[in-house]
Design a protein around this motif. Structure first.
Motif, PDB file in Angstrom:
ATOM      1  N   VAL A 194      -1.527   2.024   8.415  1.00 58.80           N
ATOM      2  CA  VAL A 194      -1.247   3.034   7.399  1.00 58.80           C
ATOM      3  C   VAL A 194      -2.512   3.861   7.209  1.00 58.80           C
ATOM      4  O   VAL A 194      -3.577   3.314   6.927  1.00 58.80           O
ATOM      5  CB  VAL A 194      -0.854   2.384   6.054  1.00 58.80           C
ATOM      6  CG1 VAL A 194      -0.569   3.460   5.013  1.00 58.80           C
ATOM      7  CG2 VAL A 194       0.357   1.481   6.245  1.00 58.80           C
ATOM      8  N   GLU A 242      -4.269   6.594   4.916  1.00 57.25           N
ATOM      9  CA  GLU A 242      -4.087   6.974   3.505  1.00 57.25           C
ATOM     10  C   GLU A 242      -4.932   8.190   3.147  1.00 57.25           C
ATOM     11  O   GLU A 242      -6.066   8.335   3.614  1.00 57.25           O
ATOM     12  CB  GLU A 242      -4.490   5.800   2.605  1.00 57.25           C
ATOM     13  CG  GLU A 242      -3.674   4.545   2.881  1.00 57.25           C
ATOM     14  CD  GLU A 242      -4.262   3.306   2.204  1.00 57.25           C
ATOM     15  OE1 GLU A 242      -4.848   3.435   1.118  1.00 57.25           O
ATOM     16  OE2 GLU A 242      -4.144   2.225   2.788  1.00 57.25           O
ATOM     17  N   HIS A 245       0.315   8.925   2.378  1.00 55.28           N
ATOM     18  CA  HIS A 245       0.045   8.002   3.479  1.00 55.28           C
ATOM     19  C   HIS A 245       0.977   8.299   4.652  1.00 55.28           C
ATOM     20  O   HIS A 245       2.046   8.878   4.470  1.00 55.28           O
ATOM     21  CB  HIS A 245       0.203   6.550   3.035  1.00 55.28           C
ATOM     22  CG  HIS A 245       1.349   6.338   2.094  1.00 55.28           C
ATOM     23  ND1 HIS A 245       1.170   5.950   0.788  1.00 55.28           N
ATOM     24  CD2 HIS A 245       2.672   6.512   2.254  1.00 55.28           C
ATOM     25  CE1 HIS A 245       2.342   5.880   0.190  1.00 55.28           C
ATOM     26  NE2 HIS A 245       3.268   6.215   1.055  1.00 55.28           N
ATOM     27  N   ARG A 302       0.824  -1.209   0.000  1.00 56.90           N
ATOM     28  CA  ARG A 302       0.000   0.000   0.000  1.00 56.90           C
ATOM     29  C   ARG A 302       0.855   1.255   0.000  1.00 56.90           C
ATOM     30  O   ARG A 302       0.334   2.373  -0.021  1.00 56.90           O
ATOM     31  CB  ARG A 302      -0.927   0.015   1.224  1.00 56.90           C
ATOM     32  CG  ARG A 302      -1.755  -1.256   1.392  1.00 56.90           C
ATOM     33  CD  ARG A 302      -2.796  -1.106   2.479  1.00 56.90           C
ATOM     34  NE  ARG A 302      -3.920  -0.268   2.033  1.00 56.90           N
ATOM     35  CZ  ARG A 302      -4.945  -0.737   1.339  1.00 56.90           C
ATOM     36  NH1 ARG A 302      -5.012  -2.004   0.997  1.00 56.90           N
ATOM     37  NH2 ARG A 302      -5.916   0.080   0.966  1.00 56.90           N
ATOM     38  N   THR A 351      -2.798  14.123   6.480  1.00 49.48           N
ATOM     39  CA  THR A 351      -3.111  13.731   5.101  1.00 49.48           C
ATOM     40  C   THR A 351      -4.186  14.620   4.512  1.00 49.48           C
ATOM     41  O   THR A 351      -4.163  14.925   3.323  1.00 49.48           O
ATOM     42  CB  THR A 351      -3.559  12.252   4.998  1.00 49.48           C
ATOM     43  OG1 THR A 351      -4.626  12.021   5.894  1.00 49.48           O
ATOM     44  CG2 THR A 351      -2.429  11.291   5.301  1.00 49.48           C
TER      45      THR A 351
END
Lengths: 427, 405
Positions: free
Chosen positions: B400, B402, B384, B296, B360
């Motif tokens: 993670v 994103e 991310h 990812r 983010t």
């Protein structure tokens, strides 16, 4: 075989293949079931600590296992070790030190206990009284490291995960007196999601010490009918006056139906559905109209895809407090209507006391044994029925009956309600 | 399992700490271009510094005085932060949504009455019947409501009462890993079609003698002038705790779109494991977890929010893990959240997720929180953020977060 692999909603069927129990009635399923169905109480006078100036002097302490150290987490570990060992042996799954799935553990909160606190205090004390600030310095310079990990919340789960080799990070949880039900629900959810074929769901509670007893006493939650001890817990009776604290652990090995069948395991029953609902009314009292409990029951029935008519037996939360039993009756009568009077309902707590965070797991285990044996354990001490709640409580003596589907209720302080629907293996 | 997995969005953040309340306060104090100024109380618990809670008007989220009286500071902090998250997601006061919100709180216990405890201990230590005295003292000196303020599951109970979150209520326990497991369970429930809307998080009150004592029994606290996380290891390491409440609304993408809610970020999964903490075993767990999320993440600059506690040897081992990521071709830019907010135990991972989602959504990472080879500037856009939380004693978690650009 494959036609049973999915329930009516297309989900993986979750079954129980191993059960372990330890309560004040004894260690192991056999002893517990014999005493439970004989109507024998596990409640007795407390000898673990002095009961001078306490209003309640009875409980269902477990004194036949002597853990080291003799603290609530030490005892919780010893009880859970006993129940898990029995459950895994019955399931015959994995190996004794490598369980092929996660651990969901219902357990009471821990904190540094008075004897430990006093030990640090006396180390800090230098002829004159000190405070926690100086105790920290004594801790800094001292050798109390074992106390730190012993009183962490994660300790019991870590111990069990290491000992039984469960997979991943164990989850320790509390929904107060509904915790055992929540542990089972977490296992069912993980199996339905396909994350695992097996889960170890455990409730353990061994937190009876003076402060725990006094705290519940100050909330007027406990029975004060100390003499004779075995008569104090009287769920659904008119003269009920509170619950009796008790200790226990129960462990259930859950598996997907397919995985259990594939390895030829004996299926003890199905966890057919789970329902929960939070109450927003009060910290210790249910919303007067019962809607959160009603919602939890209805959610469980809907999740299991059964109607109230199909319930053969209700394993009640039945704590023996005036408030709980009233609200449980109100909620059940709303869901079951006229049919409630003809549905047997009993409270294991009349016999083993209220095992708090373990209760949901203990009572799920007893419910499955009711299904398996065709014997409904009684509600003892039912001498003065409460006319406000006309129920068939299976009074005082066990009853033989075919039981295929059970509703098991658990309600906690803090408004956390969990209901389970358990059933026989699909034919 | 659902045939088509739902994507999980973070659609609400409630964050309260020593630096302020709400996303904008934290961005202003921690975002790119801000001055690096952690808030430290060095005197109240000297020699142990703490990151104290910013002054709050609790009535803003807990208007009923009766409710406030029933809670201790720890519960108030959690209920406050949960309220911020519900408001931020636009579901506060909307019973249609609150009735189906599934709540998982990562909890410790509430405050004890330390003055009562100290007085009881003083007397017990000079009595020849200390247990009998304890019965008398507790029976007469404990306030009945104190028990309810101490119960871990009563933070969730109070959130239900004050904010009317009633879908379901669960409380996870187990220090740092409780926060990791709460997020993991909620995400997997949503992905598996078992929930559409979850409230998860926790709170930590660092300004407590009883909790400090628990840590110091294991020699975990930093008993000296404040230093950033990475500068403590030469002196044996140590934790500086911080008061903080962090809650998140996690929501199925479809559900969020249907009500017009905007995402801060997306989160696919949380990984959590344990080991017995033999040297290297925690890093081994983390590397195995990273292998599962590697596809990812693109190689190159990698923003990391570390939940490192500052104690040793666990902090140095986490640094070693970052070095391995560097060797695998990821140019890590680590931010040790504890340097700015302190170690917040159960709330650490939810706070890490909240900060990652905030960054983010801004498409910019935070300023370095300390002088360190790892805390290099990160000027690239932010697709991310890797978030870690290792327990001070046990457990390793990783996720993670994103961007939804």
């Amino acid at each position: 075989m494959t036609r049973h692999a999915r329930d009516s909603k297309g989900r993986t069927v979750t079954v129980v293949t191993g059960i372990g129990i330890v309560t004040s009635l004894g260690e192991g399923k056999e002893d517990n079931w014999a005493s439970l169905t004989a109507g024998q109480s596990g409640i007795h006078e407390i000898t673990r600590f002095p009961t001078d100036s306490l209003r309640t002097t009875i409980a269902g302490t477990i004194d036949f296992l002597s853990p080291d150290p003799g603290t609530a987490p030490g005892r919780a570990k010893a009880l859970a070790t006993a129940s898990v060992t029995e459950a895994i042996a019955q399931a015959g799954i994995g190996s004794p030190s490598a369980f092929p799935g996660p651990l969901y553990l219902a357990m009471p909160p821990a904190e540094v206990e008075w004897p430990a606190r006093l030990e640090v205090y006396e180390c800090a004390r230098n002829g004159s009284p000190v405070t926690h600030a100086q105790m920290k310095r004594a801790a800094h310079d001292g050798a109390f490291q074992d106390m730190h990990s012993l009183f962490l919340f994660g300790q019991v789960g870590e111990y069990l995960a290491e000992k039984f080799g469960t997979r991943g990070q164990p989850i320790s949880l509390s929904t107060a007196c509904a915790s055992g039900g929540t542990a089972i629900q977490l296992g069912v959810e993980a199996i339905r999601r396909g994350e695992t074929d097996a889960a170890l769901c455990v409730g353990t509670d061994a937190s009876i010490n003076a402060e725990a007893l006094i705290r519940f006493s100050l909330l007027s939650a406990l029975s004060t009918r100390n003499d004779p001890p075995h008569k104090a817990a009287k769920p659904f009776s008119k003269d009920r006056d509170g619950f009796v604290m008790a200790e226990a652990s129960a462990a259930l090995v859950l598996e997907s139906y397919d995985a259990a069948k594939a390895r030829g395991a004996t299926i003890l029953g199905v966890v057919r559905g789970c329902g929960e609902r939070a109450d927003d009314f009060h910290r210790t009292r249910s919303k007067p109209d019962g809607t959160p409990i009603i919602g939890a029951i209805r959610n469980a029935l809907a999740d299991a895809d059964v109607t109230s008519e199909q319930i053969d037996y209700i394993n009640a939360h039945g704590t023996s407090t005036p408030e709980n039993d009233k609200m449980e009756y109100l909620s059940l009568s709303t869901v079951f209507g006229d049919q409630l009077a003809g549905t047997p309902i009993s409270s294991n707590k009349s016999l083993v006391g209220h095992t708090l965070t373990a209760a949901g797991a203990v009572e799920a285990a007893f419910s499955l044994m009711t299904i398996g044996s065709g014997t409904i354990p009684p509600t003892i001490n039912y001498d003065t029925p409460d006319p406000e709640m006309p129920l068939d409580v299976v009074p005082n003596t066990k009853r033989d009956a075919q039981v295929d589907i059970v509703l098991s209720n658990s309600f906690g302080f803090g408004g956390q309600n969990v209901c389970l629907v358990l059933s026989a293996e699909p034919a | 399992m659902a045939d088509q997995e739902e994507e999980v969005w973070i659609t609400g953040i409630g964050l309260v700490s020593s630096l302020g309340e709400g996303c904008e306060d934290h961005w202003r104090r921690m975002g790119n271009g801000a001055r690096r100024e952690p808030v430290i109380d060095a005197t109240s618990f000297a020699p142990y510094p703490v990151h104290p809670l910013v002054k709050l008007d609790f009535a803003k989220q807990i208007p009923n005085r009766g409710d406030l009286r029933q809670m201790g500071q720890w519960q108030r902090l959690g209920v406050y932060a949960a309220g911020l998250a519900l408001s931020d997601a636009g579901i506060a006061g909307n019973s249609a949504y609150l009735d189906k919100t599934d709540m998982i709180v990562a909890a410790n216990g509430g405050e004890r009455d330390i003055e009562v405890d100290d007085a009881i201990l003083a007397e017990m230590s000079v009595r020849n019947d200390p247990e009998v005295f304890l019965n008398e003292a507790l029976s007469t000196q404990l306030r009945p409501t104190l028990f309810l303020a101490q119960l871990p599951n009563l933070m969730a109970g109070n959130i239900s009462i004050v904010h009317k979150v009633t879908g379901s209520s669960r409380t996870f326990m187990g220090e740092e890993m409780a926060g990791v497991s709460a997020a993991q369970t909620a995400i997997r429930k949503i992905r598996g079609g078992q929930s559409e809307l979850c409230l998860i998080g926790g709170a930590y009150n660092a300004e407590r003698e009883d909790m400090q004592l628990l840590f110091e029994l294991g020699h975990y606290l930093w008993p000296d002038t404040y230093r950033p996380l990475w500068e403590r290891h030469e002196h044996g390491g140590g934790i500086i705790t911080g008061s903080l409440g962090a809650f998140l609304i996690l929501e199925a993408k479809g559900h969020a779109l249907s009500r017009g809610a905007k995402p801060y970020a997306r989160i696919h999964d949380v990984l959590a494991d344990r080991c017995n903490r033999k040297a290297g075993s925690a890093a081994e767990n983390a590397l195995a977890q990273f292998d599962l999320v590697r596809d990812r993440i693109e190689a190159g600059p990698l923003a990391v929010l570390s939940g490192s506690c500052g104690a040793e040897p666990v902090t140095s081992e986490e640094c070693w893990f970052f070095k391995q990521l560097q060797d695998q071709g990821f140019d890590v830019a680590v931010r040790g959240v504890g340097s700015m907010l302190g170690h917040c135990v159960e709330a650490q991972f939810p706070a890490g997720l909240a900060l990652a989602a905030l960054a983010t959504s801004k498409n910019r990472f935070f300023q370095p929180f300390a002088e360190s080879d790892f805390e290099k500037p990160h000027e690239a856009s932010l697709d991310h953020v890797l978030v870690t939380s290792w327990g001070h004693w046990r457990g390793e978690g990783l996720a993670v977060v994103e961007a939804v650009h």
